[in-house]
Design a protein around this motif. Structure first.
Motif, PDB file in Angstrom:
ATOM      1  N   PHE A 102      37.330  35.703  46.410  1.00  0.00           N
ATOM      2  CA  PHE A 102      38.784  35.826  46.529  1.00  0.00           C
ATOM      3  C   PHE A 102      39.320  35.113  47.766  1.00  0.00           C
ATOM      4  O   PHE A 102      40.358  34.461  47.707  1.00  0.00           O
ATOM      5  CB  PHE A 102      39.192  37.303  46.505  1.00  0.00           C
ATOM      6  CG  PHE A 102      38.891  37.940  45.178  1.00  0.00           C
ATOM      7  CD1 PHE A 102      39.539  37.498  44.033  1.00  0.00           C
ATOM      8  CD2 PHE A 102      37.931  38.926  45.049  1.00  0.00           C
ATOM      9  CE1 PHE A 102      39.246  38.044  42.783  1.00  0.00           C
ATOM     10  CE2 PHE A 102      37.625  39.480  43.813  1.00  0.00           C
ATOM     11  CZ  PHE A 102      38.284  39.033  42.677  1.00  0.00           C
ATOM     12  N   ALA A 103      38.595  35.222  48.891  1.00  0.00           N
ATOM     13  CA  ALA A 103      39.083  34.580  50.121  1.00  0.00           C
ATOM     14  C   ALA A 103      39.015  33.060  50.006  1.00  0.00           C
ATOM     15  O   ALA A 103      39.837  32.349  50.570  1.00  0.00           O
ATOM     16  CB  ALA A 103      38.263  35.057  51.312  1.00  0.00           C
ATOM     17  N   GLY A 104      38.008  32.561  49.260  1.00  0.00           N
ATOM     18  CA  GLY A 104      37.791  31.111  49.194  1.00  0.00           C
ATOM     19  C   GLY A 104      38.261  30.491  47.888  1.00  0.00           C
ATOM     20  O   GLY A 104      37.949  29.325  47.612  1.00  0.00           O
ATOM     21  N   PHE A 117      45.625  35.493  44.851  1.00  0.00           N
ATOM     22  CA  PHE A 117      44.472  34.699  44.400  1.00  0.00           C
ATOM     23  C   PHE A 117      44.846  33.934  43.123  1.00  0.00           C
ATOM     24  O   PHE A 117      44.623  32.721  43.013  1.00  0.00           O
ATOM     25  CB  PHE A 117      43.285  35.640  44.153  1.00  0.00           C
ATOM     26  CG  PHE A 117      42.146  35.035  43.387  1.00  0.00           C
ATOM     27  CD1 PHE A 117      41.300  34.100  43.974  1.00  0.00           C
ATOM     28  CD2 PHE A 117      41.898  35.405  42.062  1.00  0.00           C
ATOM     29  CE1 PHE A 117      40.242  33.555  43.273  1.00  0.00           C
ATOM     30  CE2 PHE A 117      40.840  34.867  41.354  1.00  0.00           C
ATOM     31  CZ  PHE A 117      40.015  33.929  41.958  1.00  0.00           C
ATOM     32  N   ARG A 118      45.461  34.645  42.190  1.00  0.00           N
ATOM     33  CA  ARG A 118      45.839  34.020  40.904  1.00  0.00           C
ATOM     34  C   ARG A 118      46.782  32.836  41.154  1.00  0.00           C
ATOM     35  O   ARG A 118      46.625  31.764  40.585  1.00  0.00           O
ATOM     36  CB  ARG A 118      46.506  35.082  40.036  1.00  0.00           C
ATOM     37  CG  ARG A 118      46.703  34.668  38.614  1.00  0.00           C
ATOM     38  CD  ARG A 118      46.876  35.854  37.697  1.00  0.00           C
ATOM     39  NE  ARG A 118      47.921  36.751  38.133  1.00  0.00           N
ATOM     40  CZ  ARG A 118      47.836  38.069  38.143  1.00  0.00           C
ATOM     41  NH1 ARG A 118      46.748  38.683  37.748  1.00  0.00           N
ATOM     42  NH2 ARG A 118      48.844  38.835  38.538  1.00  0.00           N
ATOM     43  N   PHE A 119      47.711  33.046  42.048  1.00  0.00           N
ATOM     44  CA  PHE A 119      48.677  31.988  42.355  1.00  0.00           C
ATOM     45  C   PHE A 119      47.957  30.760  42.950  1.00  0.00           C
ATOM     46  O   PHE A 119      48.195  29.623  42.546  1.00  0.00           O
ATOM     47  CB  PHE A 119      49.732  32.533  43.330  1.00  0.00           C
ATOM     48  CG  PHE A 119      50.663  31.487  43.842  1.00  0.00           C
ATOM     49  CD1 PHE A 119      51.627  30.919  43.008  1.00  0.00           C
ATOM     50  CD2 PHE A 119      50.573  31.030  45.154  1.00  0.00           C
ATOM     51  CE1 PHE A 119      52.469  29.930  43.471  1.00  0.00           C
ATOM     52  CE2 PHE A 119      51.408  30.029  45.623  1.00  0.00           C
ATOM     53  CZ  PHE A 119      52.364  29.476  44.787  1.00  0.00           C
ATOM     54  N   LYS A 120      47.035  31.020  43.880  1.00  0.00           N
ATOM     55  CA  LYS A 120      46.363  29.899  44.547  1.00  0.00           C
ATOM     56  C   LYS A 120      45.486  29.102  43.571  1.00  0.00           C
ATOM     57  O   LYS A 120      45.351  27.888  43.685  1.00  0.00           O
ATOM     58  CB  LYS A 120      45.556  30.415  45.739  1.00  0.00           C
ATOM     59  CG  LYS A 120      46.489  30.788  46.911  1.00  0.00           C
ATOM     60  CD  LYS A 120      45.770  31.037  48.188  1.00  0.00           C
ATOM     61  CE  LYS A 120      45.012  32.330  48.139  1.00  0.00           C
ATOM     62  NZ  LYS A 120      44.328  32.700  49.333  1.00  0.00           N
ATOM     63  N   VAL A 121      44.936  29.792  42.603  1.00  0.00           N
ATOM     64  CA  VAL A 121      44.121  29.100  41.592  1.00  0.00           C
ATOM     65  C   VAL A 121      45.006  28.165  40.759  1.00  0.00           C
ATOM     66  O   VAL A 121      44.625  27.035  40.438  1.00  0.00           O
ATOM     67  CB  VAL A 121      43.383  30.134  40.704  1.00  0.00           C
ATOM     68  CG1 VAL A 121      42.681  29.453  39.546  1.00  0.00           C
ATOM     69  CG2 VAL A 121      42.381  30.933  41.536  1.00  0.00           C
ATOM     70  N   GLN A 122      46.220  28.625  40.463  1.00  0.00           N
ATOM     71  CA  GLN A 122      47.139  27.757  39.707  1.00  0.00           C
ATOM     72  C   GLN A 122      47.527  26.522  40.522  1.00  0.00           C
ATOM     73  O   GLN A 122      47.655  25.423  39.992  1.00  0.00           O
ATOM     74  CB  GLN A 122      48.397  28.553  39.317  1.00  0.00           C
ATOM     75  CG  GLN A 122      48.109  29.545  38.198  1.00  0.00           C
ATOM     76  CD  GLN A 122      49.152  30.640  38.094  1.00  0.00           C
ATOM     77  OE1 GLN A 122      50.106  30.697  38.855  1.00  0.00           O
ATOM     78  NE2 GLN A 122      48.960  31.546  37.139  1.00  0.00           N
TER      79      GLN A 122
END
Ligand code: JHZ
Length: 413
Positions: free
Chosen positions: A209-211, A291-296
């Protein structure tokens, strides 16, 4: 296509409050490299338990479908081979027996056991991959030939091994694959000799999650452990945590040393690491939304980058046909010109779910122009950078996408 069995209870604490973190849609199996006819796709959704915050998939694909014919060779990476040497030394220091009996669960190509054997131990491996038995490794280490039983680890299988007992039991990157991890540990307890130790290495969910390591989410990985969720699970078994070490491998892992509960070992590491996990908001739903946002964002940036390269007429290739590369390319919905990998078993096949071919790295020597090389095995970035330089000199641009999309330009000489 084998059945997909939905999960309704937490694999760690048996709670029923599972909530979705990231839905990656229907995905192919990450190691199902194909030669034209693609394999089936299954739902791939990461859930988290709102009671113990254990990460886990929403459903299970039968292990027989994923692990019986397995192309992954753990010892291809030099860094991992060095890591195995370290594990051998640590494990031997934990037991007082002169010639320990070692069991490696999920022994893969047998490299770790070969080290234990070199150190004078008696060894046995257990692994479900039929394609490895008697074949072991093609490259790059010397041929490894250690005794192996073809099986999935369980109490049932452990009972079959009795009365054999083991002083050291190792399980590297296999515990997260277990549909019933409590049964897995109970099996270890059954064959653990008095004074023996179980060493389990798993990727650390905190690092996921952090990375933004979204591509380590795939059907093989049923569990995503934190120290907290692992500790909850161990409470349901005859074992206890005697030590924990944080490790850099595979994007950040945990090594748990377990002993028989009655052996009275004690560690302060559990409390300290639980506090680290709390501080990183592992119990906060907002952290999972973030986390979900950063993956997008990673997907958006990666697609833009590839488009820009292609507009300039440049090739975009990959290095390392890792399982996580399958997830990334399918999530991005993109094909690369090709992917190179040092594992002969993956050559002349295509990335699952894509048409991208996997070819030997020697092919890179024939590329006249500088390349854009996506390091799909980003966990071995330094090693792959060196490998590319040894093949082509310092003229290519390396691209990573974890924890964010980043270009590493060739250094100006
Ligand atoms: P690598 C594996 O995932 C599989 P993967 C497994 N499911 C698991 O649990 C995790 O590890 C933790 C290649 N390579 O190790 C080899 C080169 O070609 O990141 C591999 O195909 N040359 C058990 O598959 C791939 O890259 C090199 O110099 O994501 C790396 O895969 C190096 C360093 C690697 O694991």
């Amino acid at each position: 296509m084998t059945p997909f069995t939905p999960v309704t209870r937490c694999r760690s604490c048996l709670g029923e409050r599972l909530t979705s973190v990231l839905d990656l849609g229907h995905m192919p199996l990450a190691n199902a490299f194909h030669t034209g006819t693609e394999g089936p796709r299954y739902p791939l959704e990461l859930m988290v338990c709102e009671d113990c915050w254990h990460g886990q998939l929403s459903g299970v694909v039968a292990g027989e479908e994923m692990f019986t014919d397995y192309p992954y060779r753990s010892s291809v990476s030099r860094t991992f081979r060095e890591h195995c040497r370290g594990l051998t030394t640590v494990a031997r220091g934990l037991v007082s027996v002169e010639r320990p009996r070692v069991l490696d669960i999920g022994c893969n190509d047998g490299f770790l056991l070969s080290l234990f054997r070199e150190a004078g131990c008696e060894v046995l491996g257990v692994d479900p991959a039929l394609n490895m038995k008697g074949r072991w490794i093609d490259a790059p280490v010397d041929r490894v030939d250690v005794p192996v039983e073809n099986a999935f680890w369980s109490v049932k299988f452990a009972s079959w091994l009795l009365p054999r007992k083991f002083d050291i039991i190792t399980a590297q990157n296999v515990f997260a694959h277990a549909p019933d991890p409590a049964d897995f540990l109970a099996g270890c307890a059954l064959v653990l000799a008095d004074g023996g130790a179980v060493l389990i290495e798993v990727p650390h969910a905190l690092e996921l999650f952090a990375g933004n390591e979204f591509d380590t989410i795939y059907h093989e990985h049923l569990s995503y452990f934190t120290v907290s969720s692992f500790a909850r699970l161990v409470e349901r078994t005859p074992l206890a945590i005697a030590d924990i070490t944080r490790l850099p491998v595979h994007g950040g892992s945990l090594r748990f040393v377990l002993r028989r509960r009655s052996d009275d070992y004690y560690t302060v590491a559990v409390g300290a690491l639980k506090a680290v996990e709390r501080a990183q908001r592992m119990c906060d739903p907002a952290a999972y939304r973030n986390f979900r946002f950063k993956v997008q964002v990673i997907r958006r940036d990666f697609l833009r980058l590839v488009e820009d390269c292609r507009k300039r007429g440049e090739k975009v290739i990959g290095y390392g046909a890792a399982a996580k590369g399958t997830v990334a390319l399918n999530y991005f919905g993109v094909d690369l010109d090709y992917v190179v990998d040092d594992t002969p078993l993956k050559w002349n096949k295509r990335i699952p779910g894509r048409s991208t071919p996997v070819v030997p790295p020697e092919l890179l020597k024939m590329e006249p122009k500088p390349l854009n090389i996506v390091v799909l095995a980003w966990n071995w970035l330094d090693e792959i950078r060196q490998r590319v330089r040894s093949l082509r000199g310092n003229r290519d641009r390396l691209i990573t996408y974890v924890p964010e999309v980043r270009c590493l330009e060739p250094e100006k000489a």
